[in-house]
Write a protein that holds these residues in place. Structure first.
Motif, PDB file in Angstrom:
ATOM      1  N   VAL A  26       0.836  -1.209   0.000  1.00  0.00           N
ATOM      2  CA  VAL A  26       0.000   0.000   0.000  1.00  0.00           C
ATOM      3  C   VAL A  26       0.868   1.255   0.000  1.00  0.00           C
ATOM      4  N   LEU A  27       1.886   1.286   0.851  1.00  0.00           N
ATOM      5  CA  LEU A  27       2.737   2.474   0.900  1.00  0.00           C
ATOM      6  C   LEU A  27       3.515   2.664  -0.390  1.00  0.00           C
ATOM      7  N   THR A  28       3.928   1.582  -1.010  1.00  0.00           N
ATOM      8  CA  THR A  28       4.596   1.688  -2.315  1.00  0.00           C
ATOM      9  C   THR A  28       3.638   2.265  -3.344  1.00  0.00           C
ATOM     10  N   ALA A  29       2.407   1.752  -3.369  1.00  0.00           N
ATOM     11  CA  ALA A  29       1.425   2.220  -4.355  1.00  0.00           C
ATOM     12  C   ALA A  29       1.049   3.685  -4.142  1.00  0.00           C
ATOM     13  N   TRP A  30       0.889   4.094  -2.903  1.00  0.00           N
ATOM     14  CA  TRP A  30       0.441   5.462  -2.612  1.00  0.00           C
ATOM     15  C   TRP A  30       1.567   6.474  -2.599  1.00  0.00           C
ATOM     16  N   LEU A  31       2.695   6.106  -2.027  1.00  0.00           N
ATOM     17  CA  LEU A  31       3.751   7.078  -1.795  1.00  0.00           C
ATOM     18  C   LEU A  31       4.901   6.998  -2.795  1.00  0.00           C
ATOM     19  N   ASP A  32       5.171   5.791  -3.291  1.00  0.00           N
ATOM     20  CA  ASP A  32       6.254   5.581  -4.245  1.00  0.00           C
ATOM     21  C   ASP A  32       7.530   6.296  -3.812  1.00  0.00           C
ATOM     22  N   GLY A  33       7.836   6.203  -2.525  1.00  0.00           N
ATOM     23  CA  GLY A  33       9.036   6.819  -1.984  1.00  0.00           C
ATOM     24  C   GLY A  33       9.447   6.097  -0.716  1.00  0.00           C
ATOM     25  N   PRO A  34      10.605   6.441  -0.173  1.00  0.00           N
ATOM     26  CA  PRO A  34      11.179   5.676   0.933  1.00  0.00           C
ATOM     27  C   PRO A  34      10.455   5.834   2.269  1.00  0.00           C
ATOM     28  N   VAL A  35      10.297   4.686   2.930  1.00  0.00           N
ATOM     29  CA  VAL A  35       9.669   4.624   4.244  1.00  0.00           C
ATOM     30  C   VAL A  35      10.453   3.631   5.096  1.00  0.00           C
ATOM     31  N   ILE A  36      10.760   4.054   6.319  1.00  0.00           N
ATOM     32  CA  ILE A  36      11.472   3.215   7.287  1.00  0.00           C
ATOM     33  C   ILE A  36      10.524   2.931   8.445  1.00  0.00           C
ATOM     34  N   ARG A  37      10.640   1.740   9.019  1.00  0.00           N
ATOM     35  CA  ARG A  37       9.814   1.367  10.177  1.00  0.00           C
ATOM     36  C   ARG A  37      10.713   1.108  11.373  1.00  0.00           C
ATOM     37  N   ASP A  38      10.395   1.720  12.496  1.00  0.00           N
ATOM     38  CA  ASP A  38      11.049   1.430  13.769  1.00  0.00           C
ATOM     39  C   ASP A  38      10.492   0.093  14.219  1.00  0.00           C
ATOM     40  N   SER A  39      11.325  -0.929  14.247  1.00  0.00           N
ATOM     41  CA  SER A  39      10.827  -2.274  14.537  1.00  0.00           C
ATOM     42  C   SER A  39      11.155  -2.753  15.948  1.00  0.00           C
ATOM     43  N   ARG A  40      11.422  -1.818  16.841  1.00  0.00           N
ATOM     44  CA  ARG A  40      11.712  -2.224  18.226  1.00  0.00           C
ATOM     45  C   ARG A  40      10.478  -2.707  18.955  1.00  0.00           C
ATOM     46  N   SER A  41       9.284  -2.330  18.469  1.00  0.00           N
ATOM     47  CA  SER A  41       8.044  -2.830  19.061  1.00  0.00           C
ATOM     48  C   SER A  41       6.989  -2.920  17.965  1.00  0.00           C
ATOM     49  N   SER A  42       5.880  -3.582  18.283  1.00  0.00           N
ATOM     50  CA  SER A  42       4.811  -3.716  17.288  1.00  0.00           C
ATOM     51  C   SER A  42       4.151  -2.380  16.984  1.00  0.00           C
ATOM     52  N   MET A  43       4.352  -1.391  17.838  1.00  0.00           N
ATOM     53  CA  MET A  43       3.759  -0.066  17.615  1.00  0.00           C
ATOM     54  C   MET A  43       4.810   0.961  17.192  1.00  0.00           C
ATOM     55  N   GLY A  44       5.975   0.484  16.752  1.00  0.00           N
ATOM     56  CA  GLY A  44       7.026   1.392  16.299  1.00  0.00           C
ATOM     57  C   GLY A  44       6.542   2.237  15.135  1.00  0.00           C
ATOM     58  N   PRO A  45       6.849   3.524  15.136  1.00  0.00           N
ATOM     59  CA  PRO A  45       6.362   4.420  14.089  1.00  0.00           C
ATOM     60  C   PRO A  45       7.021   4.166  12.735  1.00  0.00           C
ATOM     61  N   TYR A  46       6.423   4.752  11.740  1.00  0.00           N
ATOM     62  CA  TYR A  46       6.956   4.766  10.379  1.00  0.00           C
ATOM     63  C   TYR A  46       7.573   6.134  10.136  1.00  0.00           C
ATOM     64  N   TYR A  47       8.630   6.166   9.353  1.00  0.00           N
ATOM     65  CA  TYR A  47       9.300   7.410   8.994  1.00  0.00           C
ATOM     66  C   TYR A  47       9.276   7.546   7.477  1.00  0.00           C
ATOM     67  N   VAL A  48       8.547   8.539   7.015  1.00  0.00           N
ATOM     68  CA  VAL A  48       8.384   8.803   5.585  1.00  0.00           C
ATOM     69  C   VAL A  48       9.404   9.870   5.214  1.00  0.00           C
ATOM     70  N   LEU A  49      10.294   9.563   4.280  1.00  0.00           N
ATOM     71  CA  LEU A  49      11.339  10.511   3.903  1.00  0.00           C
ATOM     72  C   LEU A  49      10.824  11.487   2.852  1.00  0.00           C
ATOM     73  N   ILE A  50      11.020  12.778   3.125  1.00  0.00           N
ATOM     74  CA  ILE A  50      10.560  13.853   2.244  1.00  0.00           C
ATOM     75  C   ILE A  50      11.700  14.839   2.011  1.00  0.00           C
ATOM     76  N   ALA A  51      11.511  15.712   1.055  1.00  0.00           N
ATOM     77  CA  ALA A  51      12.528  16.719   0.748  1.00  0.00           C
ATOM     78  C   ALA A  51      12.615  17.760   1.866  1.00  0.00           C
ATOM     79  N   PRO A  52      13.832  18.197   2.194  1.00  0.00           N
ATOM     80  CA  PRO A  52      13.955  19.292   3.164  1.00  0.00           C
ATOM     81  C   PRO A  52      13.241  20.524   2.605  1.00  0.00           C
ATOM     82  N   GLY A  53      12.501  21.189   3.433  1.00  0.00           N
ATOM     83  CA  GLY A  53      11.811  22.397   2.989  1.00  0.00           C
ATOM     84  C   GLY A  53      10.529  22.153   2.226  1.00  0.00           C
TER      85      GLY A  53
END
Length: 153
Positions: free
Chosen positions: A65-92
């Motif tokens: 889903v994230l690939t289809a919608w965002l087509d850009g890099p996403v990292i997941r904090d996997s230290r817990s099942s509720m670890g946040p996602y980090y969506v990389l965007i351009a500065p500014g």
């Protein structure tokens, strides 16, 4: 490591003023603390919000889903099942959405492309050096109230 993955890795490493530091951290720990605000910023999105929008917490479904919608890099904090996602965007890049923007004076643990660690993993790898998510697509995705369960089935 294939040529594109190496190029993406080099681009990410260049977020650090001394790219060799990122390579050394990746080699030793599998993840590097990279400064935000130079090559990219990150939007911290709670796992619950992503899973609600996607209609699943299954890693493959979320990735599709994230690939289809965002087509850009996403990292997941996997230290817990509720670890946040980090969506990389351009500065500014314009951002007035619900997710917290992380930028200058903040570091993000970035896993080595093509590898996962116990701390974090790539949900969506950058498809080429410099590939980032468009904030308009992120905003649209996070504004979606209904489930997108049909994507990826």
């Amino acid at each position: 490591m294939d040529a594109n993955l190496r190029a993406v890795s080099q681009w990410l490493a260049e977020a650090d003023p001394r790219p060799g530091n990122a390579w050394a951290e990746w080699e030793k720990q599998g993840a590097a603390l990279l400064p935000l605000g130079r090559l990219f910023d990150a939007l911290r999105v709670p796992a619950e919000q992503v899973h609600d929008v996607v209609g699943s917490d299954a890693a493959k479904t979320v990735g599709k889903v994230l690939t289809a919608w965002l087509d850009g890099p996403v990292i997941r904090d996997s230290r817990s099942s509720m670890g946040p996602y980090y969506v990389l965007i351009a500065p500014g890049a314009d951002w007035d959405g619900p997710a917290e923007r992380l930028s200058t004076d903040t570091y993000l643990g970035v896993p080595r492309p093509g590898h996962a660690t116990t701390l974090s993993r790539w949900v969506v790898l950058p498809s080429y050096p410099g590939a980032l998510c468009d904030t308009r697509y992120v905003h649209t995705l996070l504004a979606t109230t209904g489930s997108l369960r049909t994507v990826g089935r």
